[in-house]
Design an enzyme around this catalytic site. Structure first.
Site, PDB file in Angstrom:
ATOM      1  N   CYS A  96      34.184  38.132  51.923  1.00 59.17           N
ATOM      2  CA  CYS A  96      35.112  37.391  51.063  1.00 59.17           C
ATOM      3  C   CYS A  96      36.108  38.237  50.282  1.00 59.17           C
ATOM      4  O   CYS A  96      37.317  38.147  50.490  1.00 59.17           O
ATOM      5  CB  CYS A  96      34.316  36.536  50.078  1.00 59.17           C
ATOM      6  SG  CYS A  96      33.228  35.333  50.854  1.00 59.17           S
ATOM      7  N   HIS A 152      37.345  34.822  43.459  1.00 61.92           N
ATOM      8  CA  HIS A 152      36.458  35.896  43.922  1.00 61.92           C
ATOM      9  C   HIS A 152      37.118  37.276  43.929  1.00 61.92           C
ATOM     10  O   HIS A 152      36.866  38.093  44.824  1.00 61.92           O
ATOM     11  CB  HIS A 152      35.893  35.570  45.300  1.00 61.92           C
ATOM     12  CG  HIS A 152      34.557  36.225  45.537  1.00 61.92           C
ATOM     13  ND1 HIS A 152      33.903  36.177  46.742  1.00 61.92           N
ATOM     14  CD2 HIS A 152      33.760  36.955  44.712  1.00 61.92           C
ATOM     15  CE1 HIS A 152      32.760  36.838  46.660  1.00 61.92           C
ATOM     16  NE2 HIS A 152      32.653  37.320  45.434  1.00 61.92           N
TER      17      HIS A 152
END
Length: 573
Positions: A96, A152
């Protein structure tokens, strides 16, 4: 070469059925509709800077879209891709944070210090503040910028938040994964908190709304309240289809005949996301944006195979540097494309979106030297050759070193125990431990055992630390040519040495107990003070000398919070 068999299957039997031998260019699986020769060309420059909608999905496998032969229904994505340009030589990162950081900065993760793992919720770490981000460049070009979905990229201090990094508005989560309805995220036993934010505030009132729907609705509201005469950039980073596997029941019902429960839930989530994209596209048309818009669709990494995803027929999965971890689904849909309805095999990497989109926006790239991305719009729109000839997948000096790697195996110029991967032309080199090397068909059958993902694992891989593949001829990475072509191995190792000389130190600080949501009203959010921020400047670099008195104070403070955290966790249990 030993092969593990499973429930009557083996790699040999799969090959005999043709599962690993279908033509990479087969039209039924990767459609290529001929360009209409009568199609009118647009002027060299657009009348106005285009509206840009960038859609990023989370953990969607390479196989998990209709036009790649999937059993999952994605009619909207299939149509948008068919009418635009499919990118079939498109690369992302295996997890990610790296993909998101490279999208936002246009730089390889070795150039941002984020080359190891992800940014975890309790780490005092974030996208380096000295990096000029994509939305900041678009703001300079006169764009209104909005982000919806998963960030994130760190949040330990307010300066790290999306609204401080170039976005005018933000609705979404700061951490890596949350419940799709409650928005709770647990970073270990007892370390749980709420994670849905509106701007820089906690969005408590949105709890209970399914995130895929919530995010699509927010995009529609943004479009409704903005003027199509003014350029807009919307970054839609869906949480879907990352775990936990949650979907409204009506979508799961569509796949009731699918025996594997994880695959059934996962499929429902993909189809739900597809409908969310349909609603976003409809809003673009309804509010007058569509004719001057560019829609980019991308996955962030390979699918997680033991959570319903499939990268078939590619090798590997999320978290690996095999093609199944780094080759992504990607396409561009826009009325502004000159040569539509085709498949592009131009080499494209996620870092390329930064210069490509800033150039489309008529922004200025002269003050951001050293980008690793290229402007690939001529390759996408006109079918020209890609300016990109190589991709550094990564160099991670902190990842567990391969047991059998050595400097000797790397011709004395590279320690092959270090996890690294690079693509140069048609060649791909991997060193160290690339991750699980499986070929995994879609898990559609009922109750496969837990070792299903060990369908095929080569025992000689346990004693290897170098692999070489001709990706053009062998996209499934079945034939390691490292012994046959040591000349190519050496050449690519030299490229790794070159890149490694430009790498900055890894930023991967220890977790801090002060990040616990219980100290922040029950929600994940910024927690470091200005004094802390000064203390952690230069994270990942050698610590500058500090006086002993200051170190002692910090040690005592951290010790206090460790004890307090232990008490809180014991009370929770």
């Amino acid at each position: 070469m030993a092969v593990y068999a499973l429930t009557g299957f083996s790699l040999v039997s799969l090959l005999s059925f043709g599962y690993l031998s279908w033509d990479w260019m087969k039209p039924s699986l990767v459609a290529d509709v001929a360009t209409d020769p009568m199609e009118k060309s647009l002027p060299p420059t657009f009348a106005r800077p285009p509206h840009i909608i960038f859609i990023l999905t989370d953990d969607q496998g390479y196989h998990d879209i209709g036009y790649h032969g999937s059993d999952i229904q994605t009619p909207t994505l299939d149509r948008l891709a068919a009418e635009g340009v499919k990118l079939e030589n498109y690369y992302i990162q295996p997890i990610c944070t790296p993909s998101r950081s490279q999208l936002i900065t246009g730089r390889y993760q070795i150039h941002t210090g984020l080359q190891h793992s992800i940014i975890r919720p309790r780490q005092p770490n974030c996208l380096p503040l000295n990096q000029v981000t994509l939305p900041q460049k678009l703001q300079e070009a006169g764009y209104s910028t909005h982000m919806v979905g998963k960030w994130h990229l760190g949040f330990y201090k307010k300066e790290c938040l999306p609204t401080r990094r170039g976005f005018d508005t933000f609705l979404g989560s700061l951490t890596g994964n949350v419940d799709y309805y409650t928005y709770d995220n647990c970073d270990g036993p007892g370390v749980c908190g709420y994670d849905l934010h509106e701007g820089e505030d906690v969005a408590w009132d949105q709890s209970g709304k399914y995130s895929t729907f919530l995010y699509a609705q927010r995009v529609s509201k943004i479009l409704a309240s903005h003027s199509p005469k003014e350029p807009i950039f919307i970054y839609v980073a869906f949480q879907a289809v990352h775990t936990p596997l949650q979907s409204p029941k009506e979508y799961i019902y569509r796949y009731r005949s699918m025996g594997n429960v994880a695959r059934r839930k996962y499929a429902a989530m993909v189809t739900c996301m597809d409908e969310a994209v349909k609603n976003i596209t409809w809003a673009l048309k309804k509010y007058g944006y569509y004719d001057n818009s560019v829609i980019v669709f991308s996955t962030d990494n390979g699918g997680q195979t033991f959570s319903g995803g499939s990268n078939w027929p590619l090798r590997g999965r999320k978290g690996t540097y095999w093609e199944g971890g780094v080759r992504g689904i990607g396409f561009v849909h826009s009325p502004l494309i000159k040569r539509k309805r085709r498949t592009s095999w131009a080499l494209v990497h996620i870092t390329d979106w930064y210069p490509t989109l800033v150039s489309l926006a008529r922004g200025n790239l002269s003050n951001v030297p050293g980008l690793d991305g290229y402007n690939v719009w001529p390759a996408i729109s006109e079918g020209k050759e890609s300016p990109r000839t190589e991709i550094l997948h990564n160099i991670d000096p902190l990842y567990n070193h391969a047991k059998y790697g050595s400097l000797e195996d790397g011709f004395g110029i590279w320690n092959t125990a270090v996890q690294a991967s690079i693509r140069v032309g048609e060649w791909k080199l991997l060193t160290g431990d690339p991750g699980y090397s499986d070929w995994i068909p879609p898990q559609t059958l009922t109750n496969f055992p837990g070792s299903w993902w060990n369908l095929e694992r080569l025992t000689d891989g346990l004693r290897k630390s170098v692999w070489l593949f001709n990706i053009t001829a062998d996209p499934y990475e079945r034939y390691d040519l490292s012994h046959q072509r040591p000349d190519v191995v050496r050449t690519l190792l030299m490229r790794l040495v070159h890149y490694n000389r430009t790498a900055i130190p890894v930023r991967y600080p220890a977790e801090n107990p002060r990040a616990h949501p219980d100290f922040n009203g029950g929600a994940w959010g910024p927690w470091a003070s200005e004094e802390d921020a000064e203390e952690w400047e230069g994270i990942g670099e050698p610590l500058k000398s500090r006086n002993k008195k200051k170190k002692c104070k910090i040690c005592k403070l951290r010790s206090f919070f460790r004890k307090l955290n232990t008490r809180l966790m014991s009370n929770r249990i």
